[in-house]
Design a protein around this motif. Structure first.
Motif, PDB file in Angstrom:
ATOM      1  N   UNK A 428     -48.280 -89.228   3.887  1.00  0.00           N
ATOM      2  CA  UNK A 428     -48.051 -89.825   2.565  1.00  0.00           C
ATOM      3  C   UNK A 428     -48.173 -88.737   1.502  1.00  0.00           C
ATOM      4  N   UNK A 429     -47.042 -88.267   1.010  1.00  0.00           N
ATOM      5  CA  UNK A 429     -47.057 -87.181   0.031  1.00  0.00           C
ATOM      6  C   UNK A 429     -47.628 -87.621  -1.310  1.00  0.00           C
ATOM      7  N   UNK A 430     -47.639 -88.931  -1.568  1.00  0.00           N
ATOM      8  CA  UNK A 430     -48.195 -89.401  -2.847  1.00  0.00           C
ATOM      9  C   UNK A 430     -49.711 -89.206  -2.899  1.00  0.00           C
ATOM     10  N   UNK A 431     -50.374 -89.237  -1.763  1.00  0.00           N
ATOM     11  CA  UNK A 431     -51.826 -89.005  -1.724  1.00  0.00           C
ATOM     12  C   UNK A 431     -52.154 -87.516  -1.746  1.00  0.00           C
ATOM     13  N   UNK A 432     -51.221 -86.708  -1.248  1.00  0.00           N
ATOM     14  CA  UNK A 432     -51.406 -85.260  -1.232  1.00  0.00           C
ATOM     15  C   UNK A 432     -52.705 -84.860  -0.525  1.00  0.00           C
ATOM     16  N   UNK A 433     -52.974 -85.512   0.587  1.00  0.00           N
ATOM     17  CA  UNK A 433     -54.207 -85.227   1.339  1.00  0.00           C
ATOM     18  C   UNK A 433     -54.181 -83.813   1.907  1.00  0.00           C
ATOM     19  N   UNK A 434     -55.350 -83.182   1.903  1.00  0.00           N
ATOM     20  CA  UNK A 434     -55.487 -81.895   2.574  1.00  0.00           C
ATOM     21  C   UNK A 434     -55.512 -82.139   4.086  1.00  0.00           C
ATOM     22  N   UNK A 435     -54.939 -81.219   4.833  1.00  0.00           N
ATOM     23  CA  UNK A 435     -54.916 -81.314   6.289  1.00  0.00           C
ATOM     24  C   UNK A 435     -55.859 -80.267   6.855  1.00  0.00           C
ATOM     25  N   UNK A 436     -56.762 -80.712   7.732  1.00  0.00           N
ATOM     26  CA  UNK A 436     -57.720 -79.797   8.337  1.00  0.00           C
ATOM     27  C   UNK A 436     -57.628 -79.913   9.852  1.00  0.00           C
ATOM     28  N   UNK A 437     -57.927 -78.818  10.512  1.00  0.00           N
ATOM     29  CA  UNK A 437     -57.735 -78.757  11.963  1.00  0.00           C
ATOM     30  C   UNK A 437     -58.930 -78.056  12.610  1.00  0.00           C
ATOM     31  N   UNK A 438     -59.306 -78.556  13.789  1.00  0.00           N
ATOM     32  CA  UNK A 438     -60.389 -77.918  14.535  1.00  0.00           C
ATOM     33  C   UNK A 438     -59.968 -77.737  15.986  1.00  0.00           C
ATOM     34  N   UNK A 439     -60.168 -76.525  16.513  1.00  0.00           N
ATOM     35  CA  UNK A 439     -59.887 -76.254  17.910  1.00  0.00           C
ATOM     36  C   UNK A 439     -61.108 -76.626  18.732  1.00  0.00           C
ATOM     37  N   UNK A 440     -60.935 -77.370  19.785  1.00  0.00           N
ATOM     38  CA  UNK A 440     -62.035 -77.762  20.653  1.00  0.00           C
ATOM     39  C   UNK A 440     -62.183 -76.770  21.807  1.00  0.00           C
TER      40      UNK A 440
END
Length: 440
Positions: A428-440
């Motif tokens: 949802x580009x309207x929320x402009x959420x940050x995307x975070x990633x974690x390698x397990x």
């Protein structure tokens, strides 16, 4: 939106409403409550009696076990008699028994008298409590130990469970003292803690409650330990190596848990209302020793949906989380995990599979009153373990408010294009959420 009031901010009406689940849970249950002679001598013992009467009026079956150590010592002193202690157990010569029986009998009569009060201007008005005592405790000699003959000091042989249950079923409060009777008709001086422990385990009591001078068990940092399990008690006792009241309580608490009494409480008799606070609020006032952790993280079930809605709604209204309807939660409940304490959902999070290698952490929420501490991190660790068990290698989180917290947990910020294709298509580009990633 106004934040929910904390337990200490609740009005009497809200407090009473919040206590309703505990009232329903405790009704018809059997509680064994032990307190020493020191509690009886306190100025606020009347208030404690009022609390016993309140529990009784709420349908709780009470077995009260009292000690008498200071009263016995005074009675012996008045008669010019000596009675020494060895390993914190009294050596009881025959000639000391009249003084002991006098002290124990006086306390029993005092308790019965106070439970019988019914003045119109007191909390006891209209309570009509029948208190019963009798030869419910069978005893045997403590014997000779370490070369010491303990004489008329004894230990509990058995509890007359049928007789006690009969009286409890007939709406009586049962009173047990620190004495027991042998099959030969002798009377033995007993440890009240042992009487309480044996009575609780024999009756299959729902709770064993010790009332001591301290609020509960203090940790090395001086803070109250609200919950413990038997193995933690064992470690603490190895460090303490003393014969204090609290150490006695702890030994009995761990033993009770291992013998089927699932919850033992250690609270203060000096703090007014501590017993009510412990039994009818979520956080209590003392230390709970339970066979299983009081607070647990587990996979959610369909029965948790209402609790999830209540937890998530404030965050959804603030725009922190995406709105999820009850129907959607019911359909997706298999992806959720929760932190539960005493039937209340304190935290939740979901783990949505994205592809064969990755999943998304979503709807991570902790109740406002419990955000201090590590509950969020513990819940995330629980999800990570789930992900590893399914051979997943990457976790994603999308957030507008808590990116820094996720970074602290080992996530790194990545571009939206890093998301797996199915999830990227639904971003949802309207929320402009940050995307975070974690390698397990």
């Amino acid at each position: 939106m106004q934040p929910a009031p904390t337990q200490t901010q609740l009005t009497p009406v809200h407090w009473f409403r919040n206590s309703a689940p505990y009232i329903n849970t405790h009704r018809g249950k059997t509680f064994v409550v032990m307190f020493g002679g020191e509690a009886v001598a306190q100025d606020n013992f009347n208030s404690l009696i009022h609390d016993f009467a309140l529990l009784h009026s709420l349908g709780i079956k009470l077995v009260l076990v009292h000690g008498a150590r200071p009263q016995v010592e005074q009675s012996l002193k008045n008669r010019g008699l000596d009675s020494t202690l060895h390993a914190d157990v009294r050596i009881t010569p025959h000639e000391a028994m009249p003084a002991i029986l006098e002290a124990v009998g006086a306390i029993r009569l005092q308790i019965e008298a106070q439970l019988s009060m019914g003045l119109a201007n007191s909390p006891m008005y209209g309570s009509r409590i029948d208190a019963i005592s009798g030869n419910f405790v069978s005893a045997k000699p403590f014997g000779v130990r370490d070369g010491i003959d303990y004489q008329m000091t004894g230990e509990v042989r058995s509890i007359d469970v049928d007789a006690i249950r009969h009286n409890l079923d007939n709406n009586h409060i049962v009173i047990l003292g620190p004495t027991g009777f042998s099959i030969t008709g002798e009377i033995f001086n007993l440890l009240a803690e042992d009487v309480a422990l044996t009575a609780a385990t024999a009756l299959g009591a729902d709770k064993l409650i010790f009332l001591g001078e301290q609020d509960g068990i203090m940790g090395r940092d001086g803070r109250l330990l609200h919950e413990m399990i038997p193995n933690e008690v064992d470690r603490l006792l190895r460090d303490r190596q003393d014969q204090s009241e609290i150490s006695h309580f702890l030994r009995c608490a761990a033993s009770a848990c291992r013998q089927g009494v699932h919850r033992t409480h250690i609270i203060s008799y000096t703090k007014d209302g501590a017993l009510i606070e412990e039994l009818f609020t979520r956080d209590g006032s003392g230390t709970l020793v339970s066979h299983d952790p009081y607070e647990e993280i587990r996979r959610a079930t369909i029965h948790d949906v209402i609790g999830l809605l209540e937890l998530l709604k404030p965050l959804e209204e603030q725009g922190i989380l995406i709105r999820r309807s009850q129907e959607r939660l019911e359909q997706e409940i298999e992806f959720y995990s929760v932190i539960e304490r005493d039937g209340t959902i304190l935290g939740c999070a979901a783990l949505y599979p994205l592809d064969v290698q990755s999943a998304e952490v979503a709807s991570l929420a902790i109740h406002p009153d419990y955000r201090k501490g590590s509950r969020g991190a513990d819940l995330l660790a629980f999800l990570e373990q789930q992900a590893r068990s399914h051979s997943l290698h990457h976790l994603y989180a999308l957030t507008t408010h808590t990116a820094h917290w996720f970074v602290e947990q080992g996530f790194v910020e990545v571009a939206v294009d890093d998301l797996p294709a199915p999830r990227r298509a639904n971003y949802d580009h309207t929320r402009n959420s940050k995307v975070l990633k974690k390698h397990l």
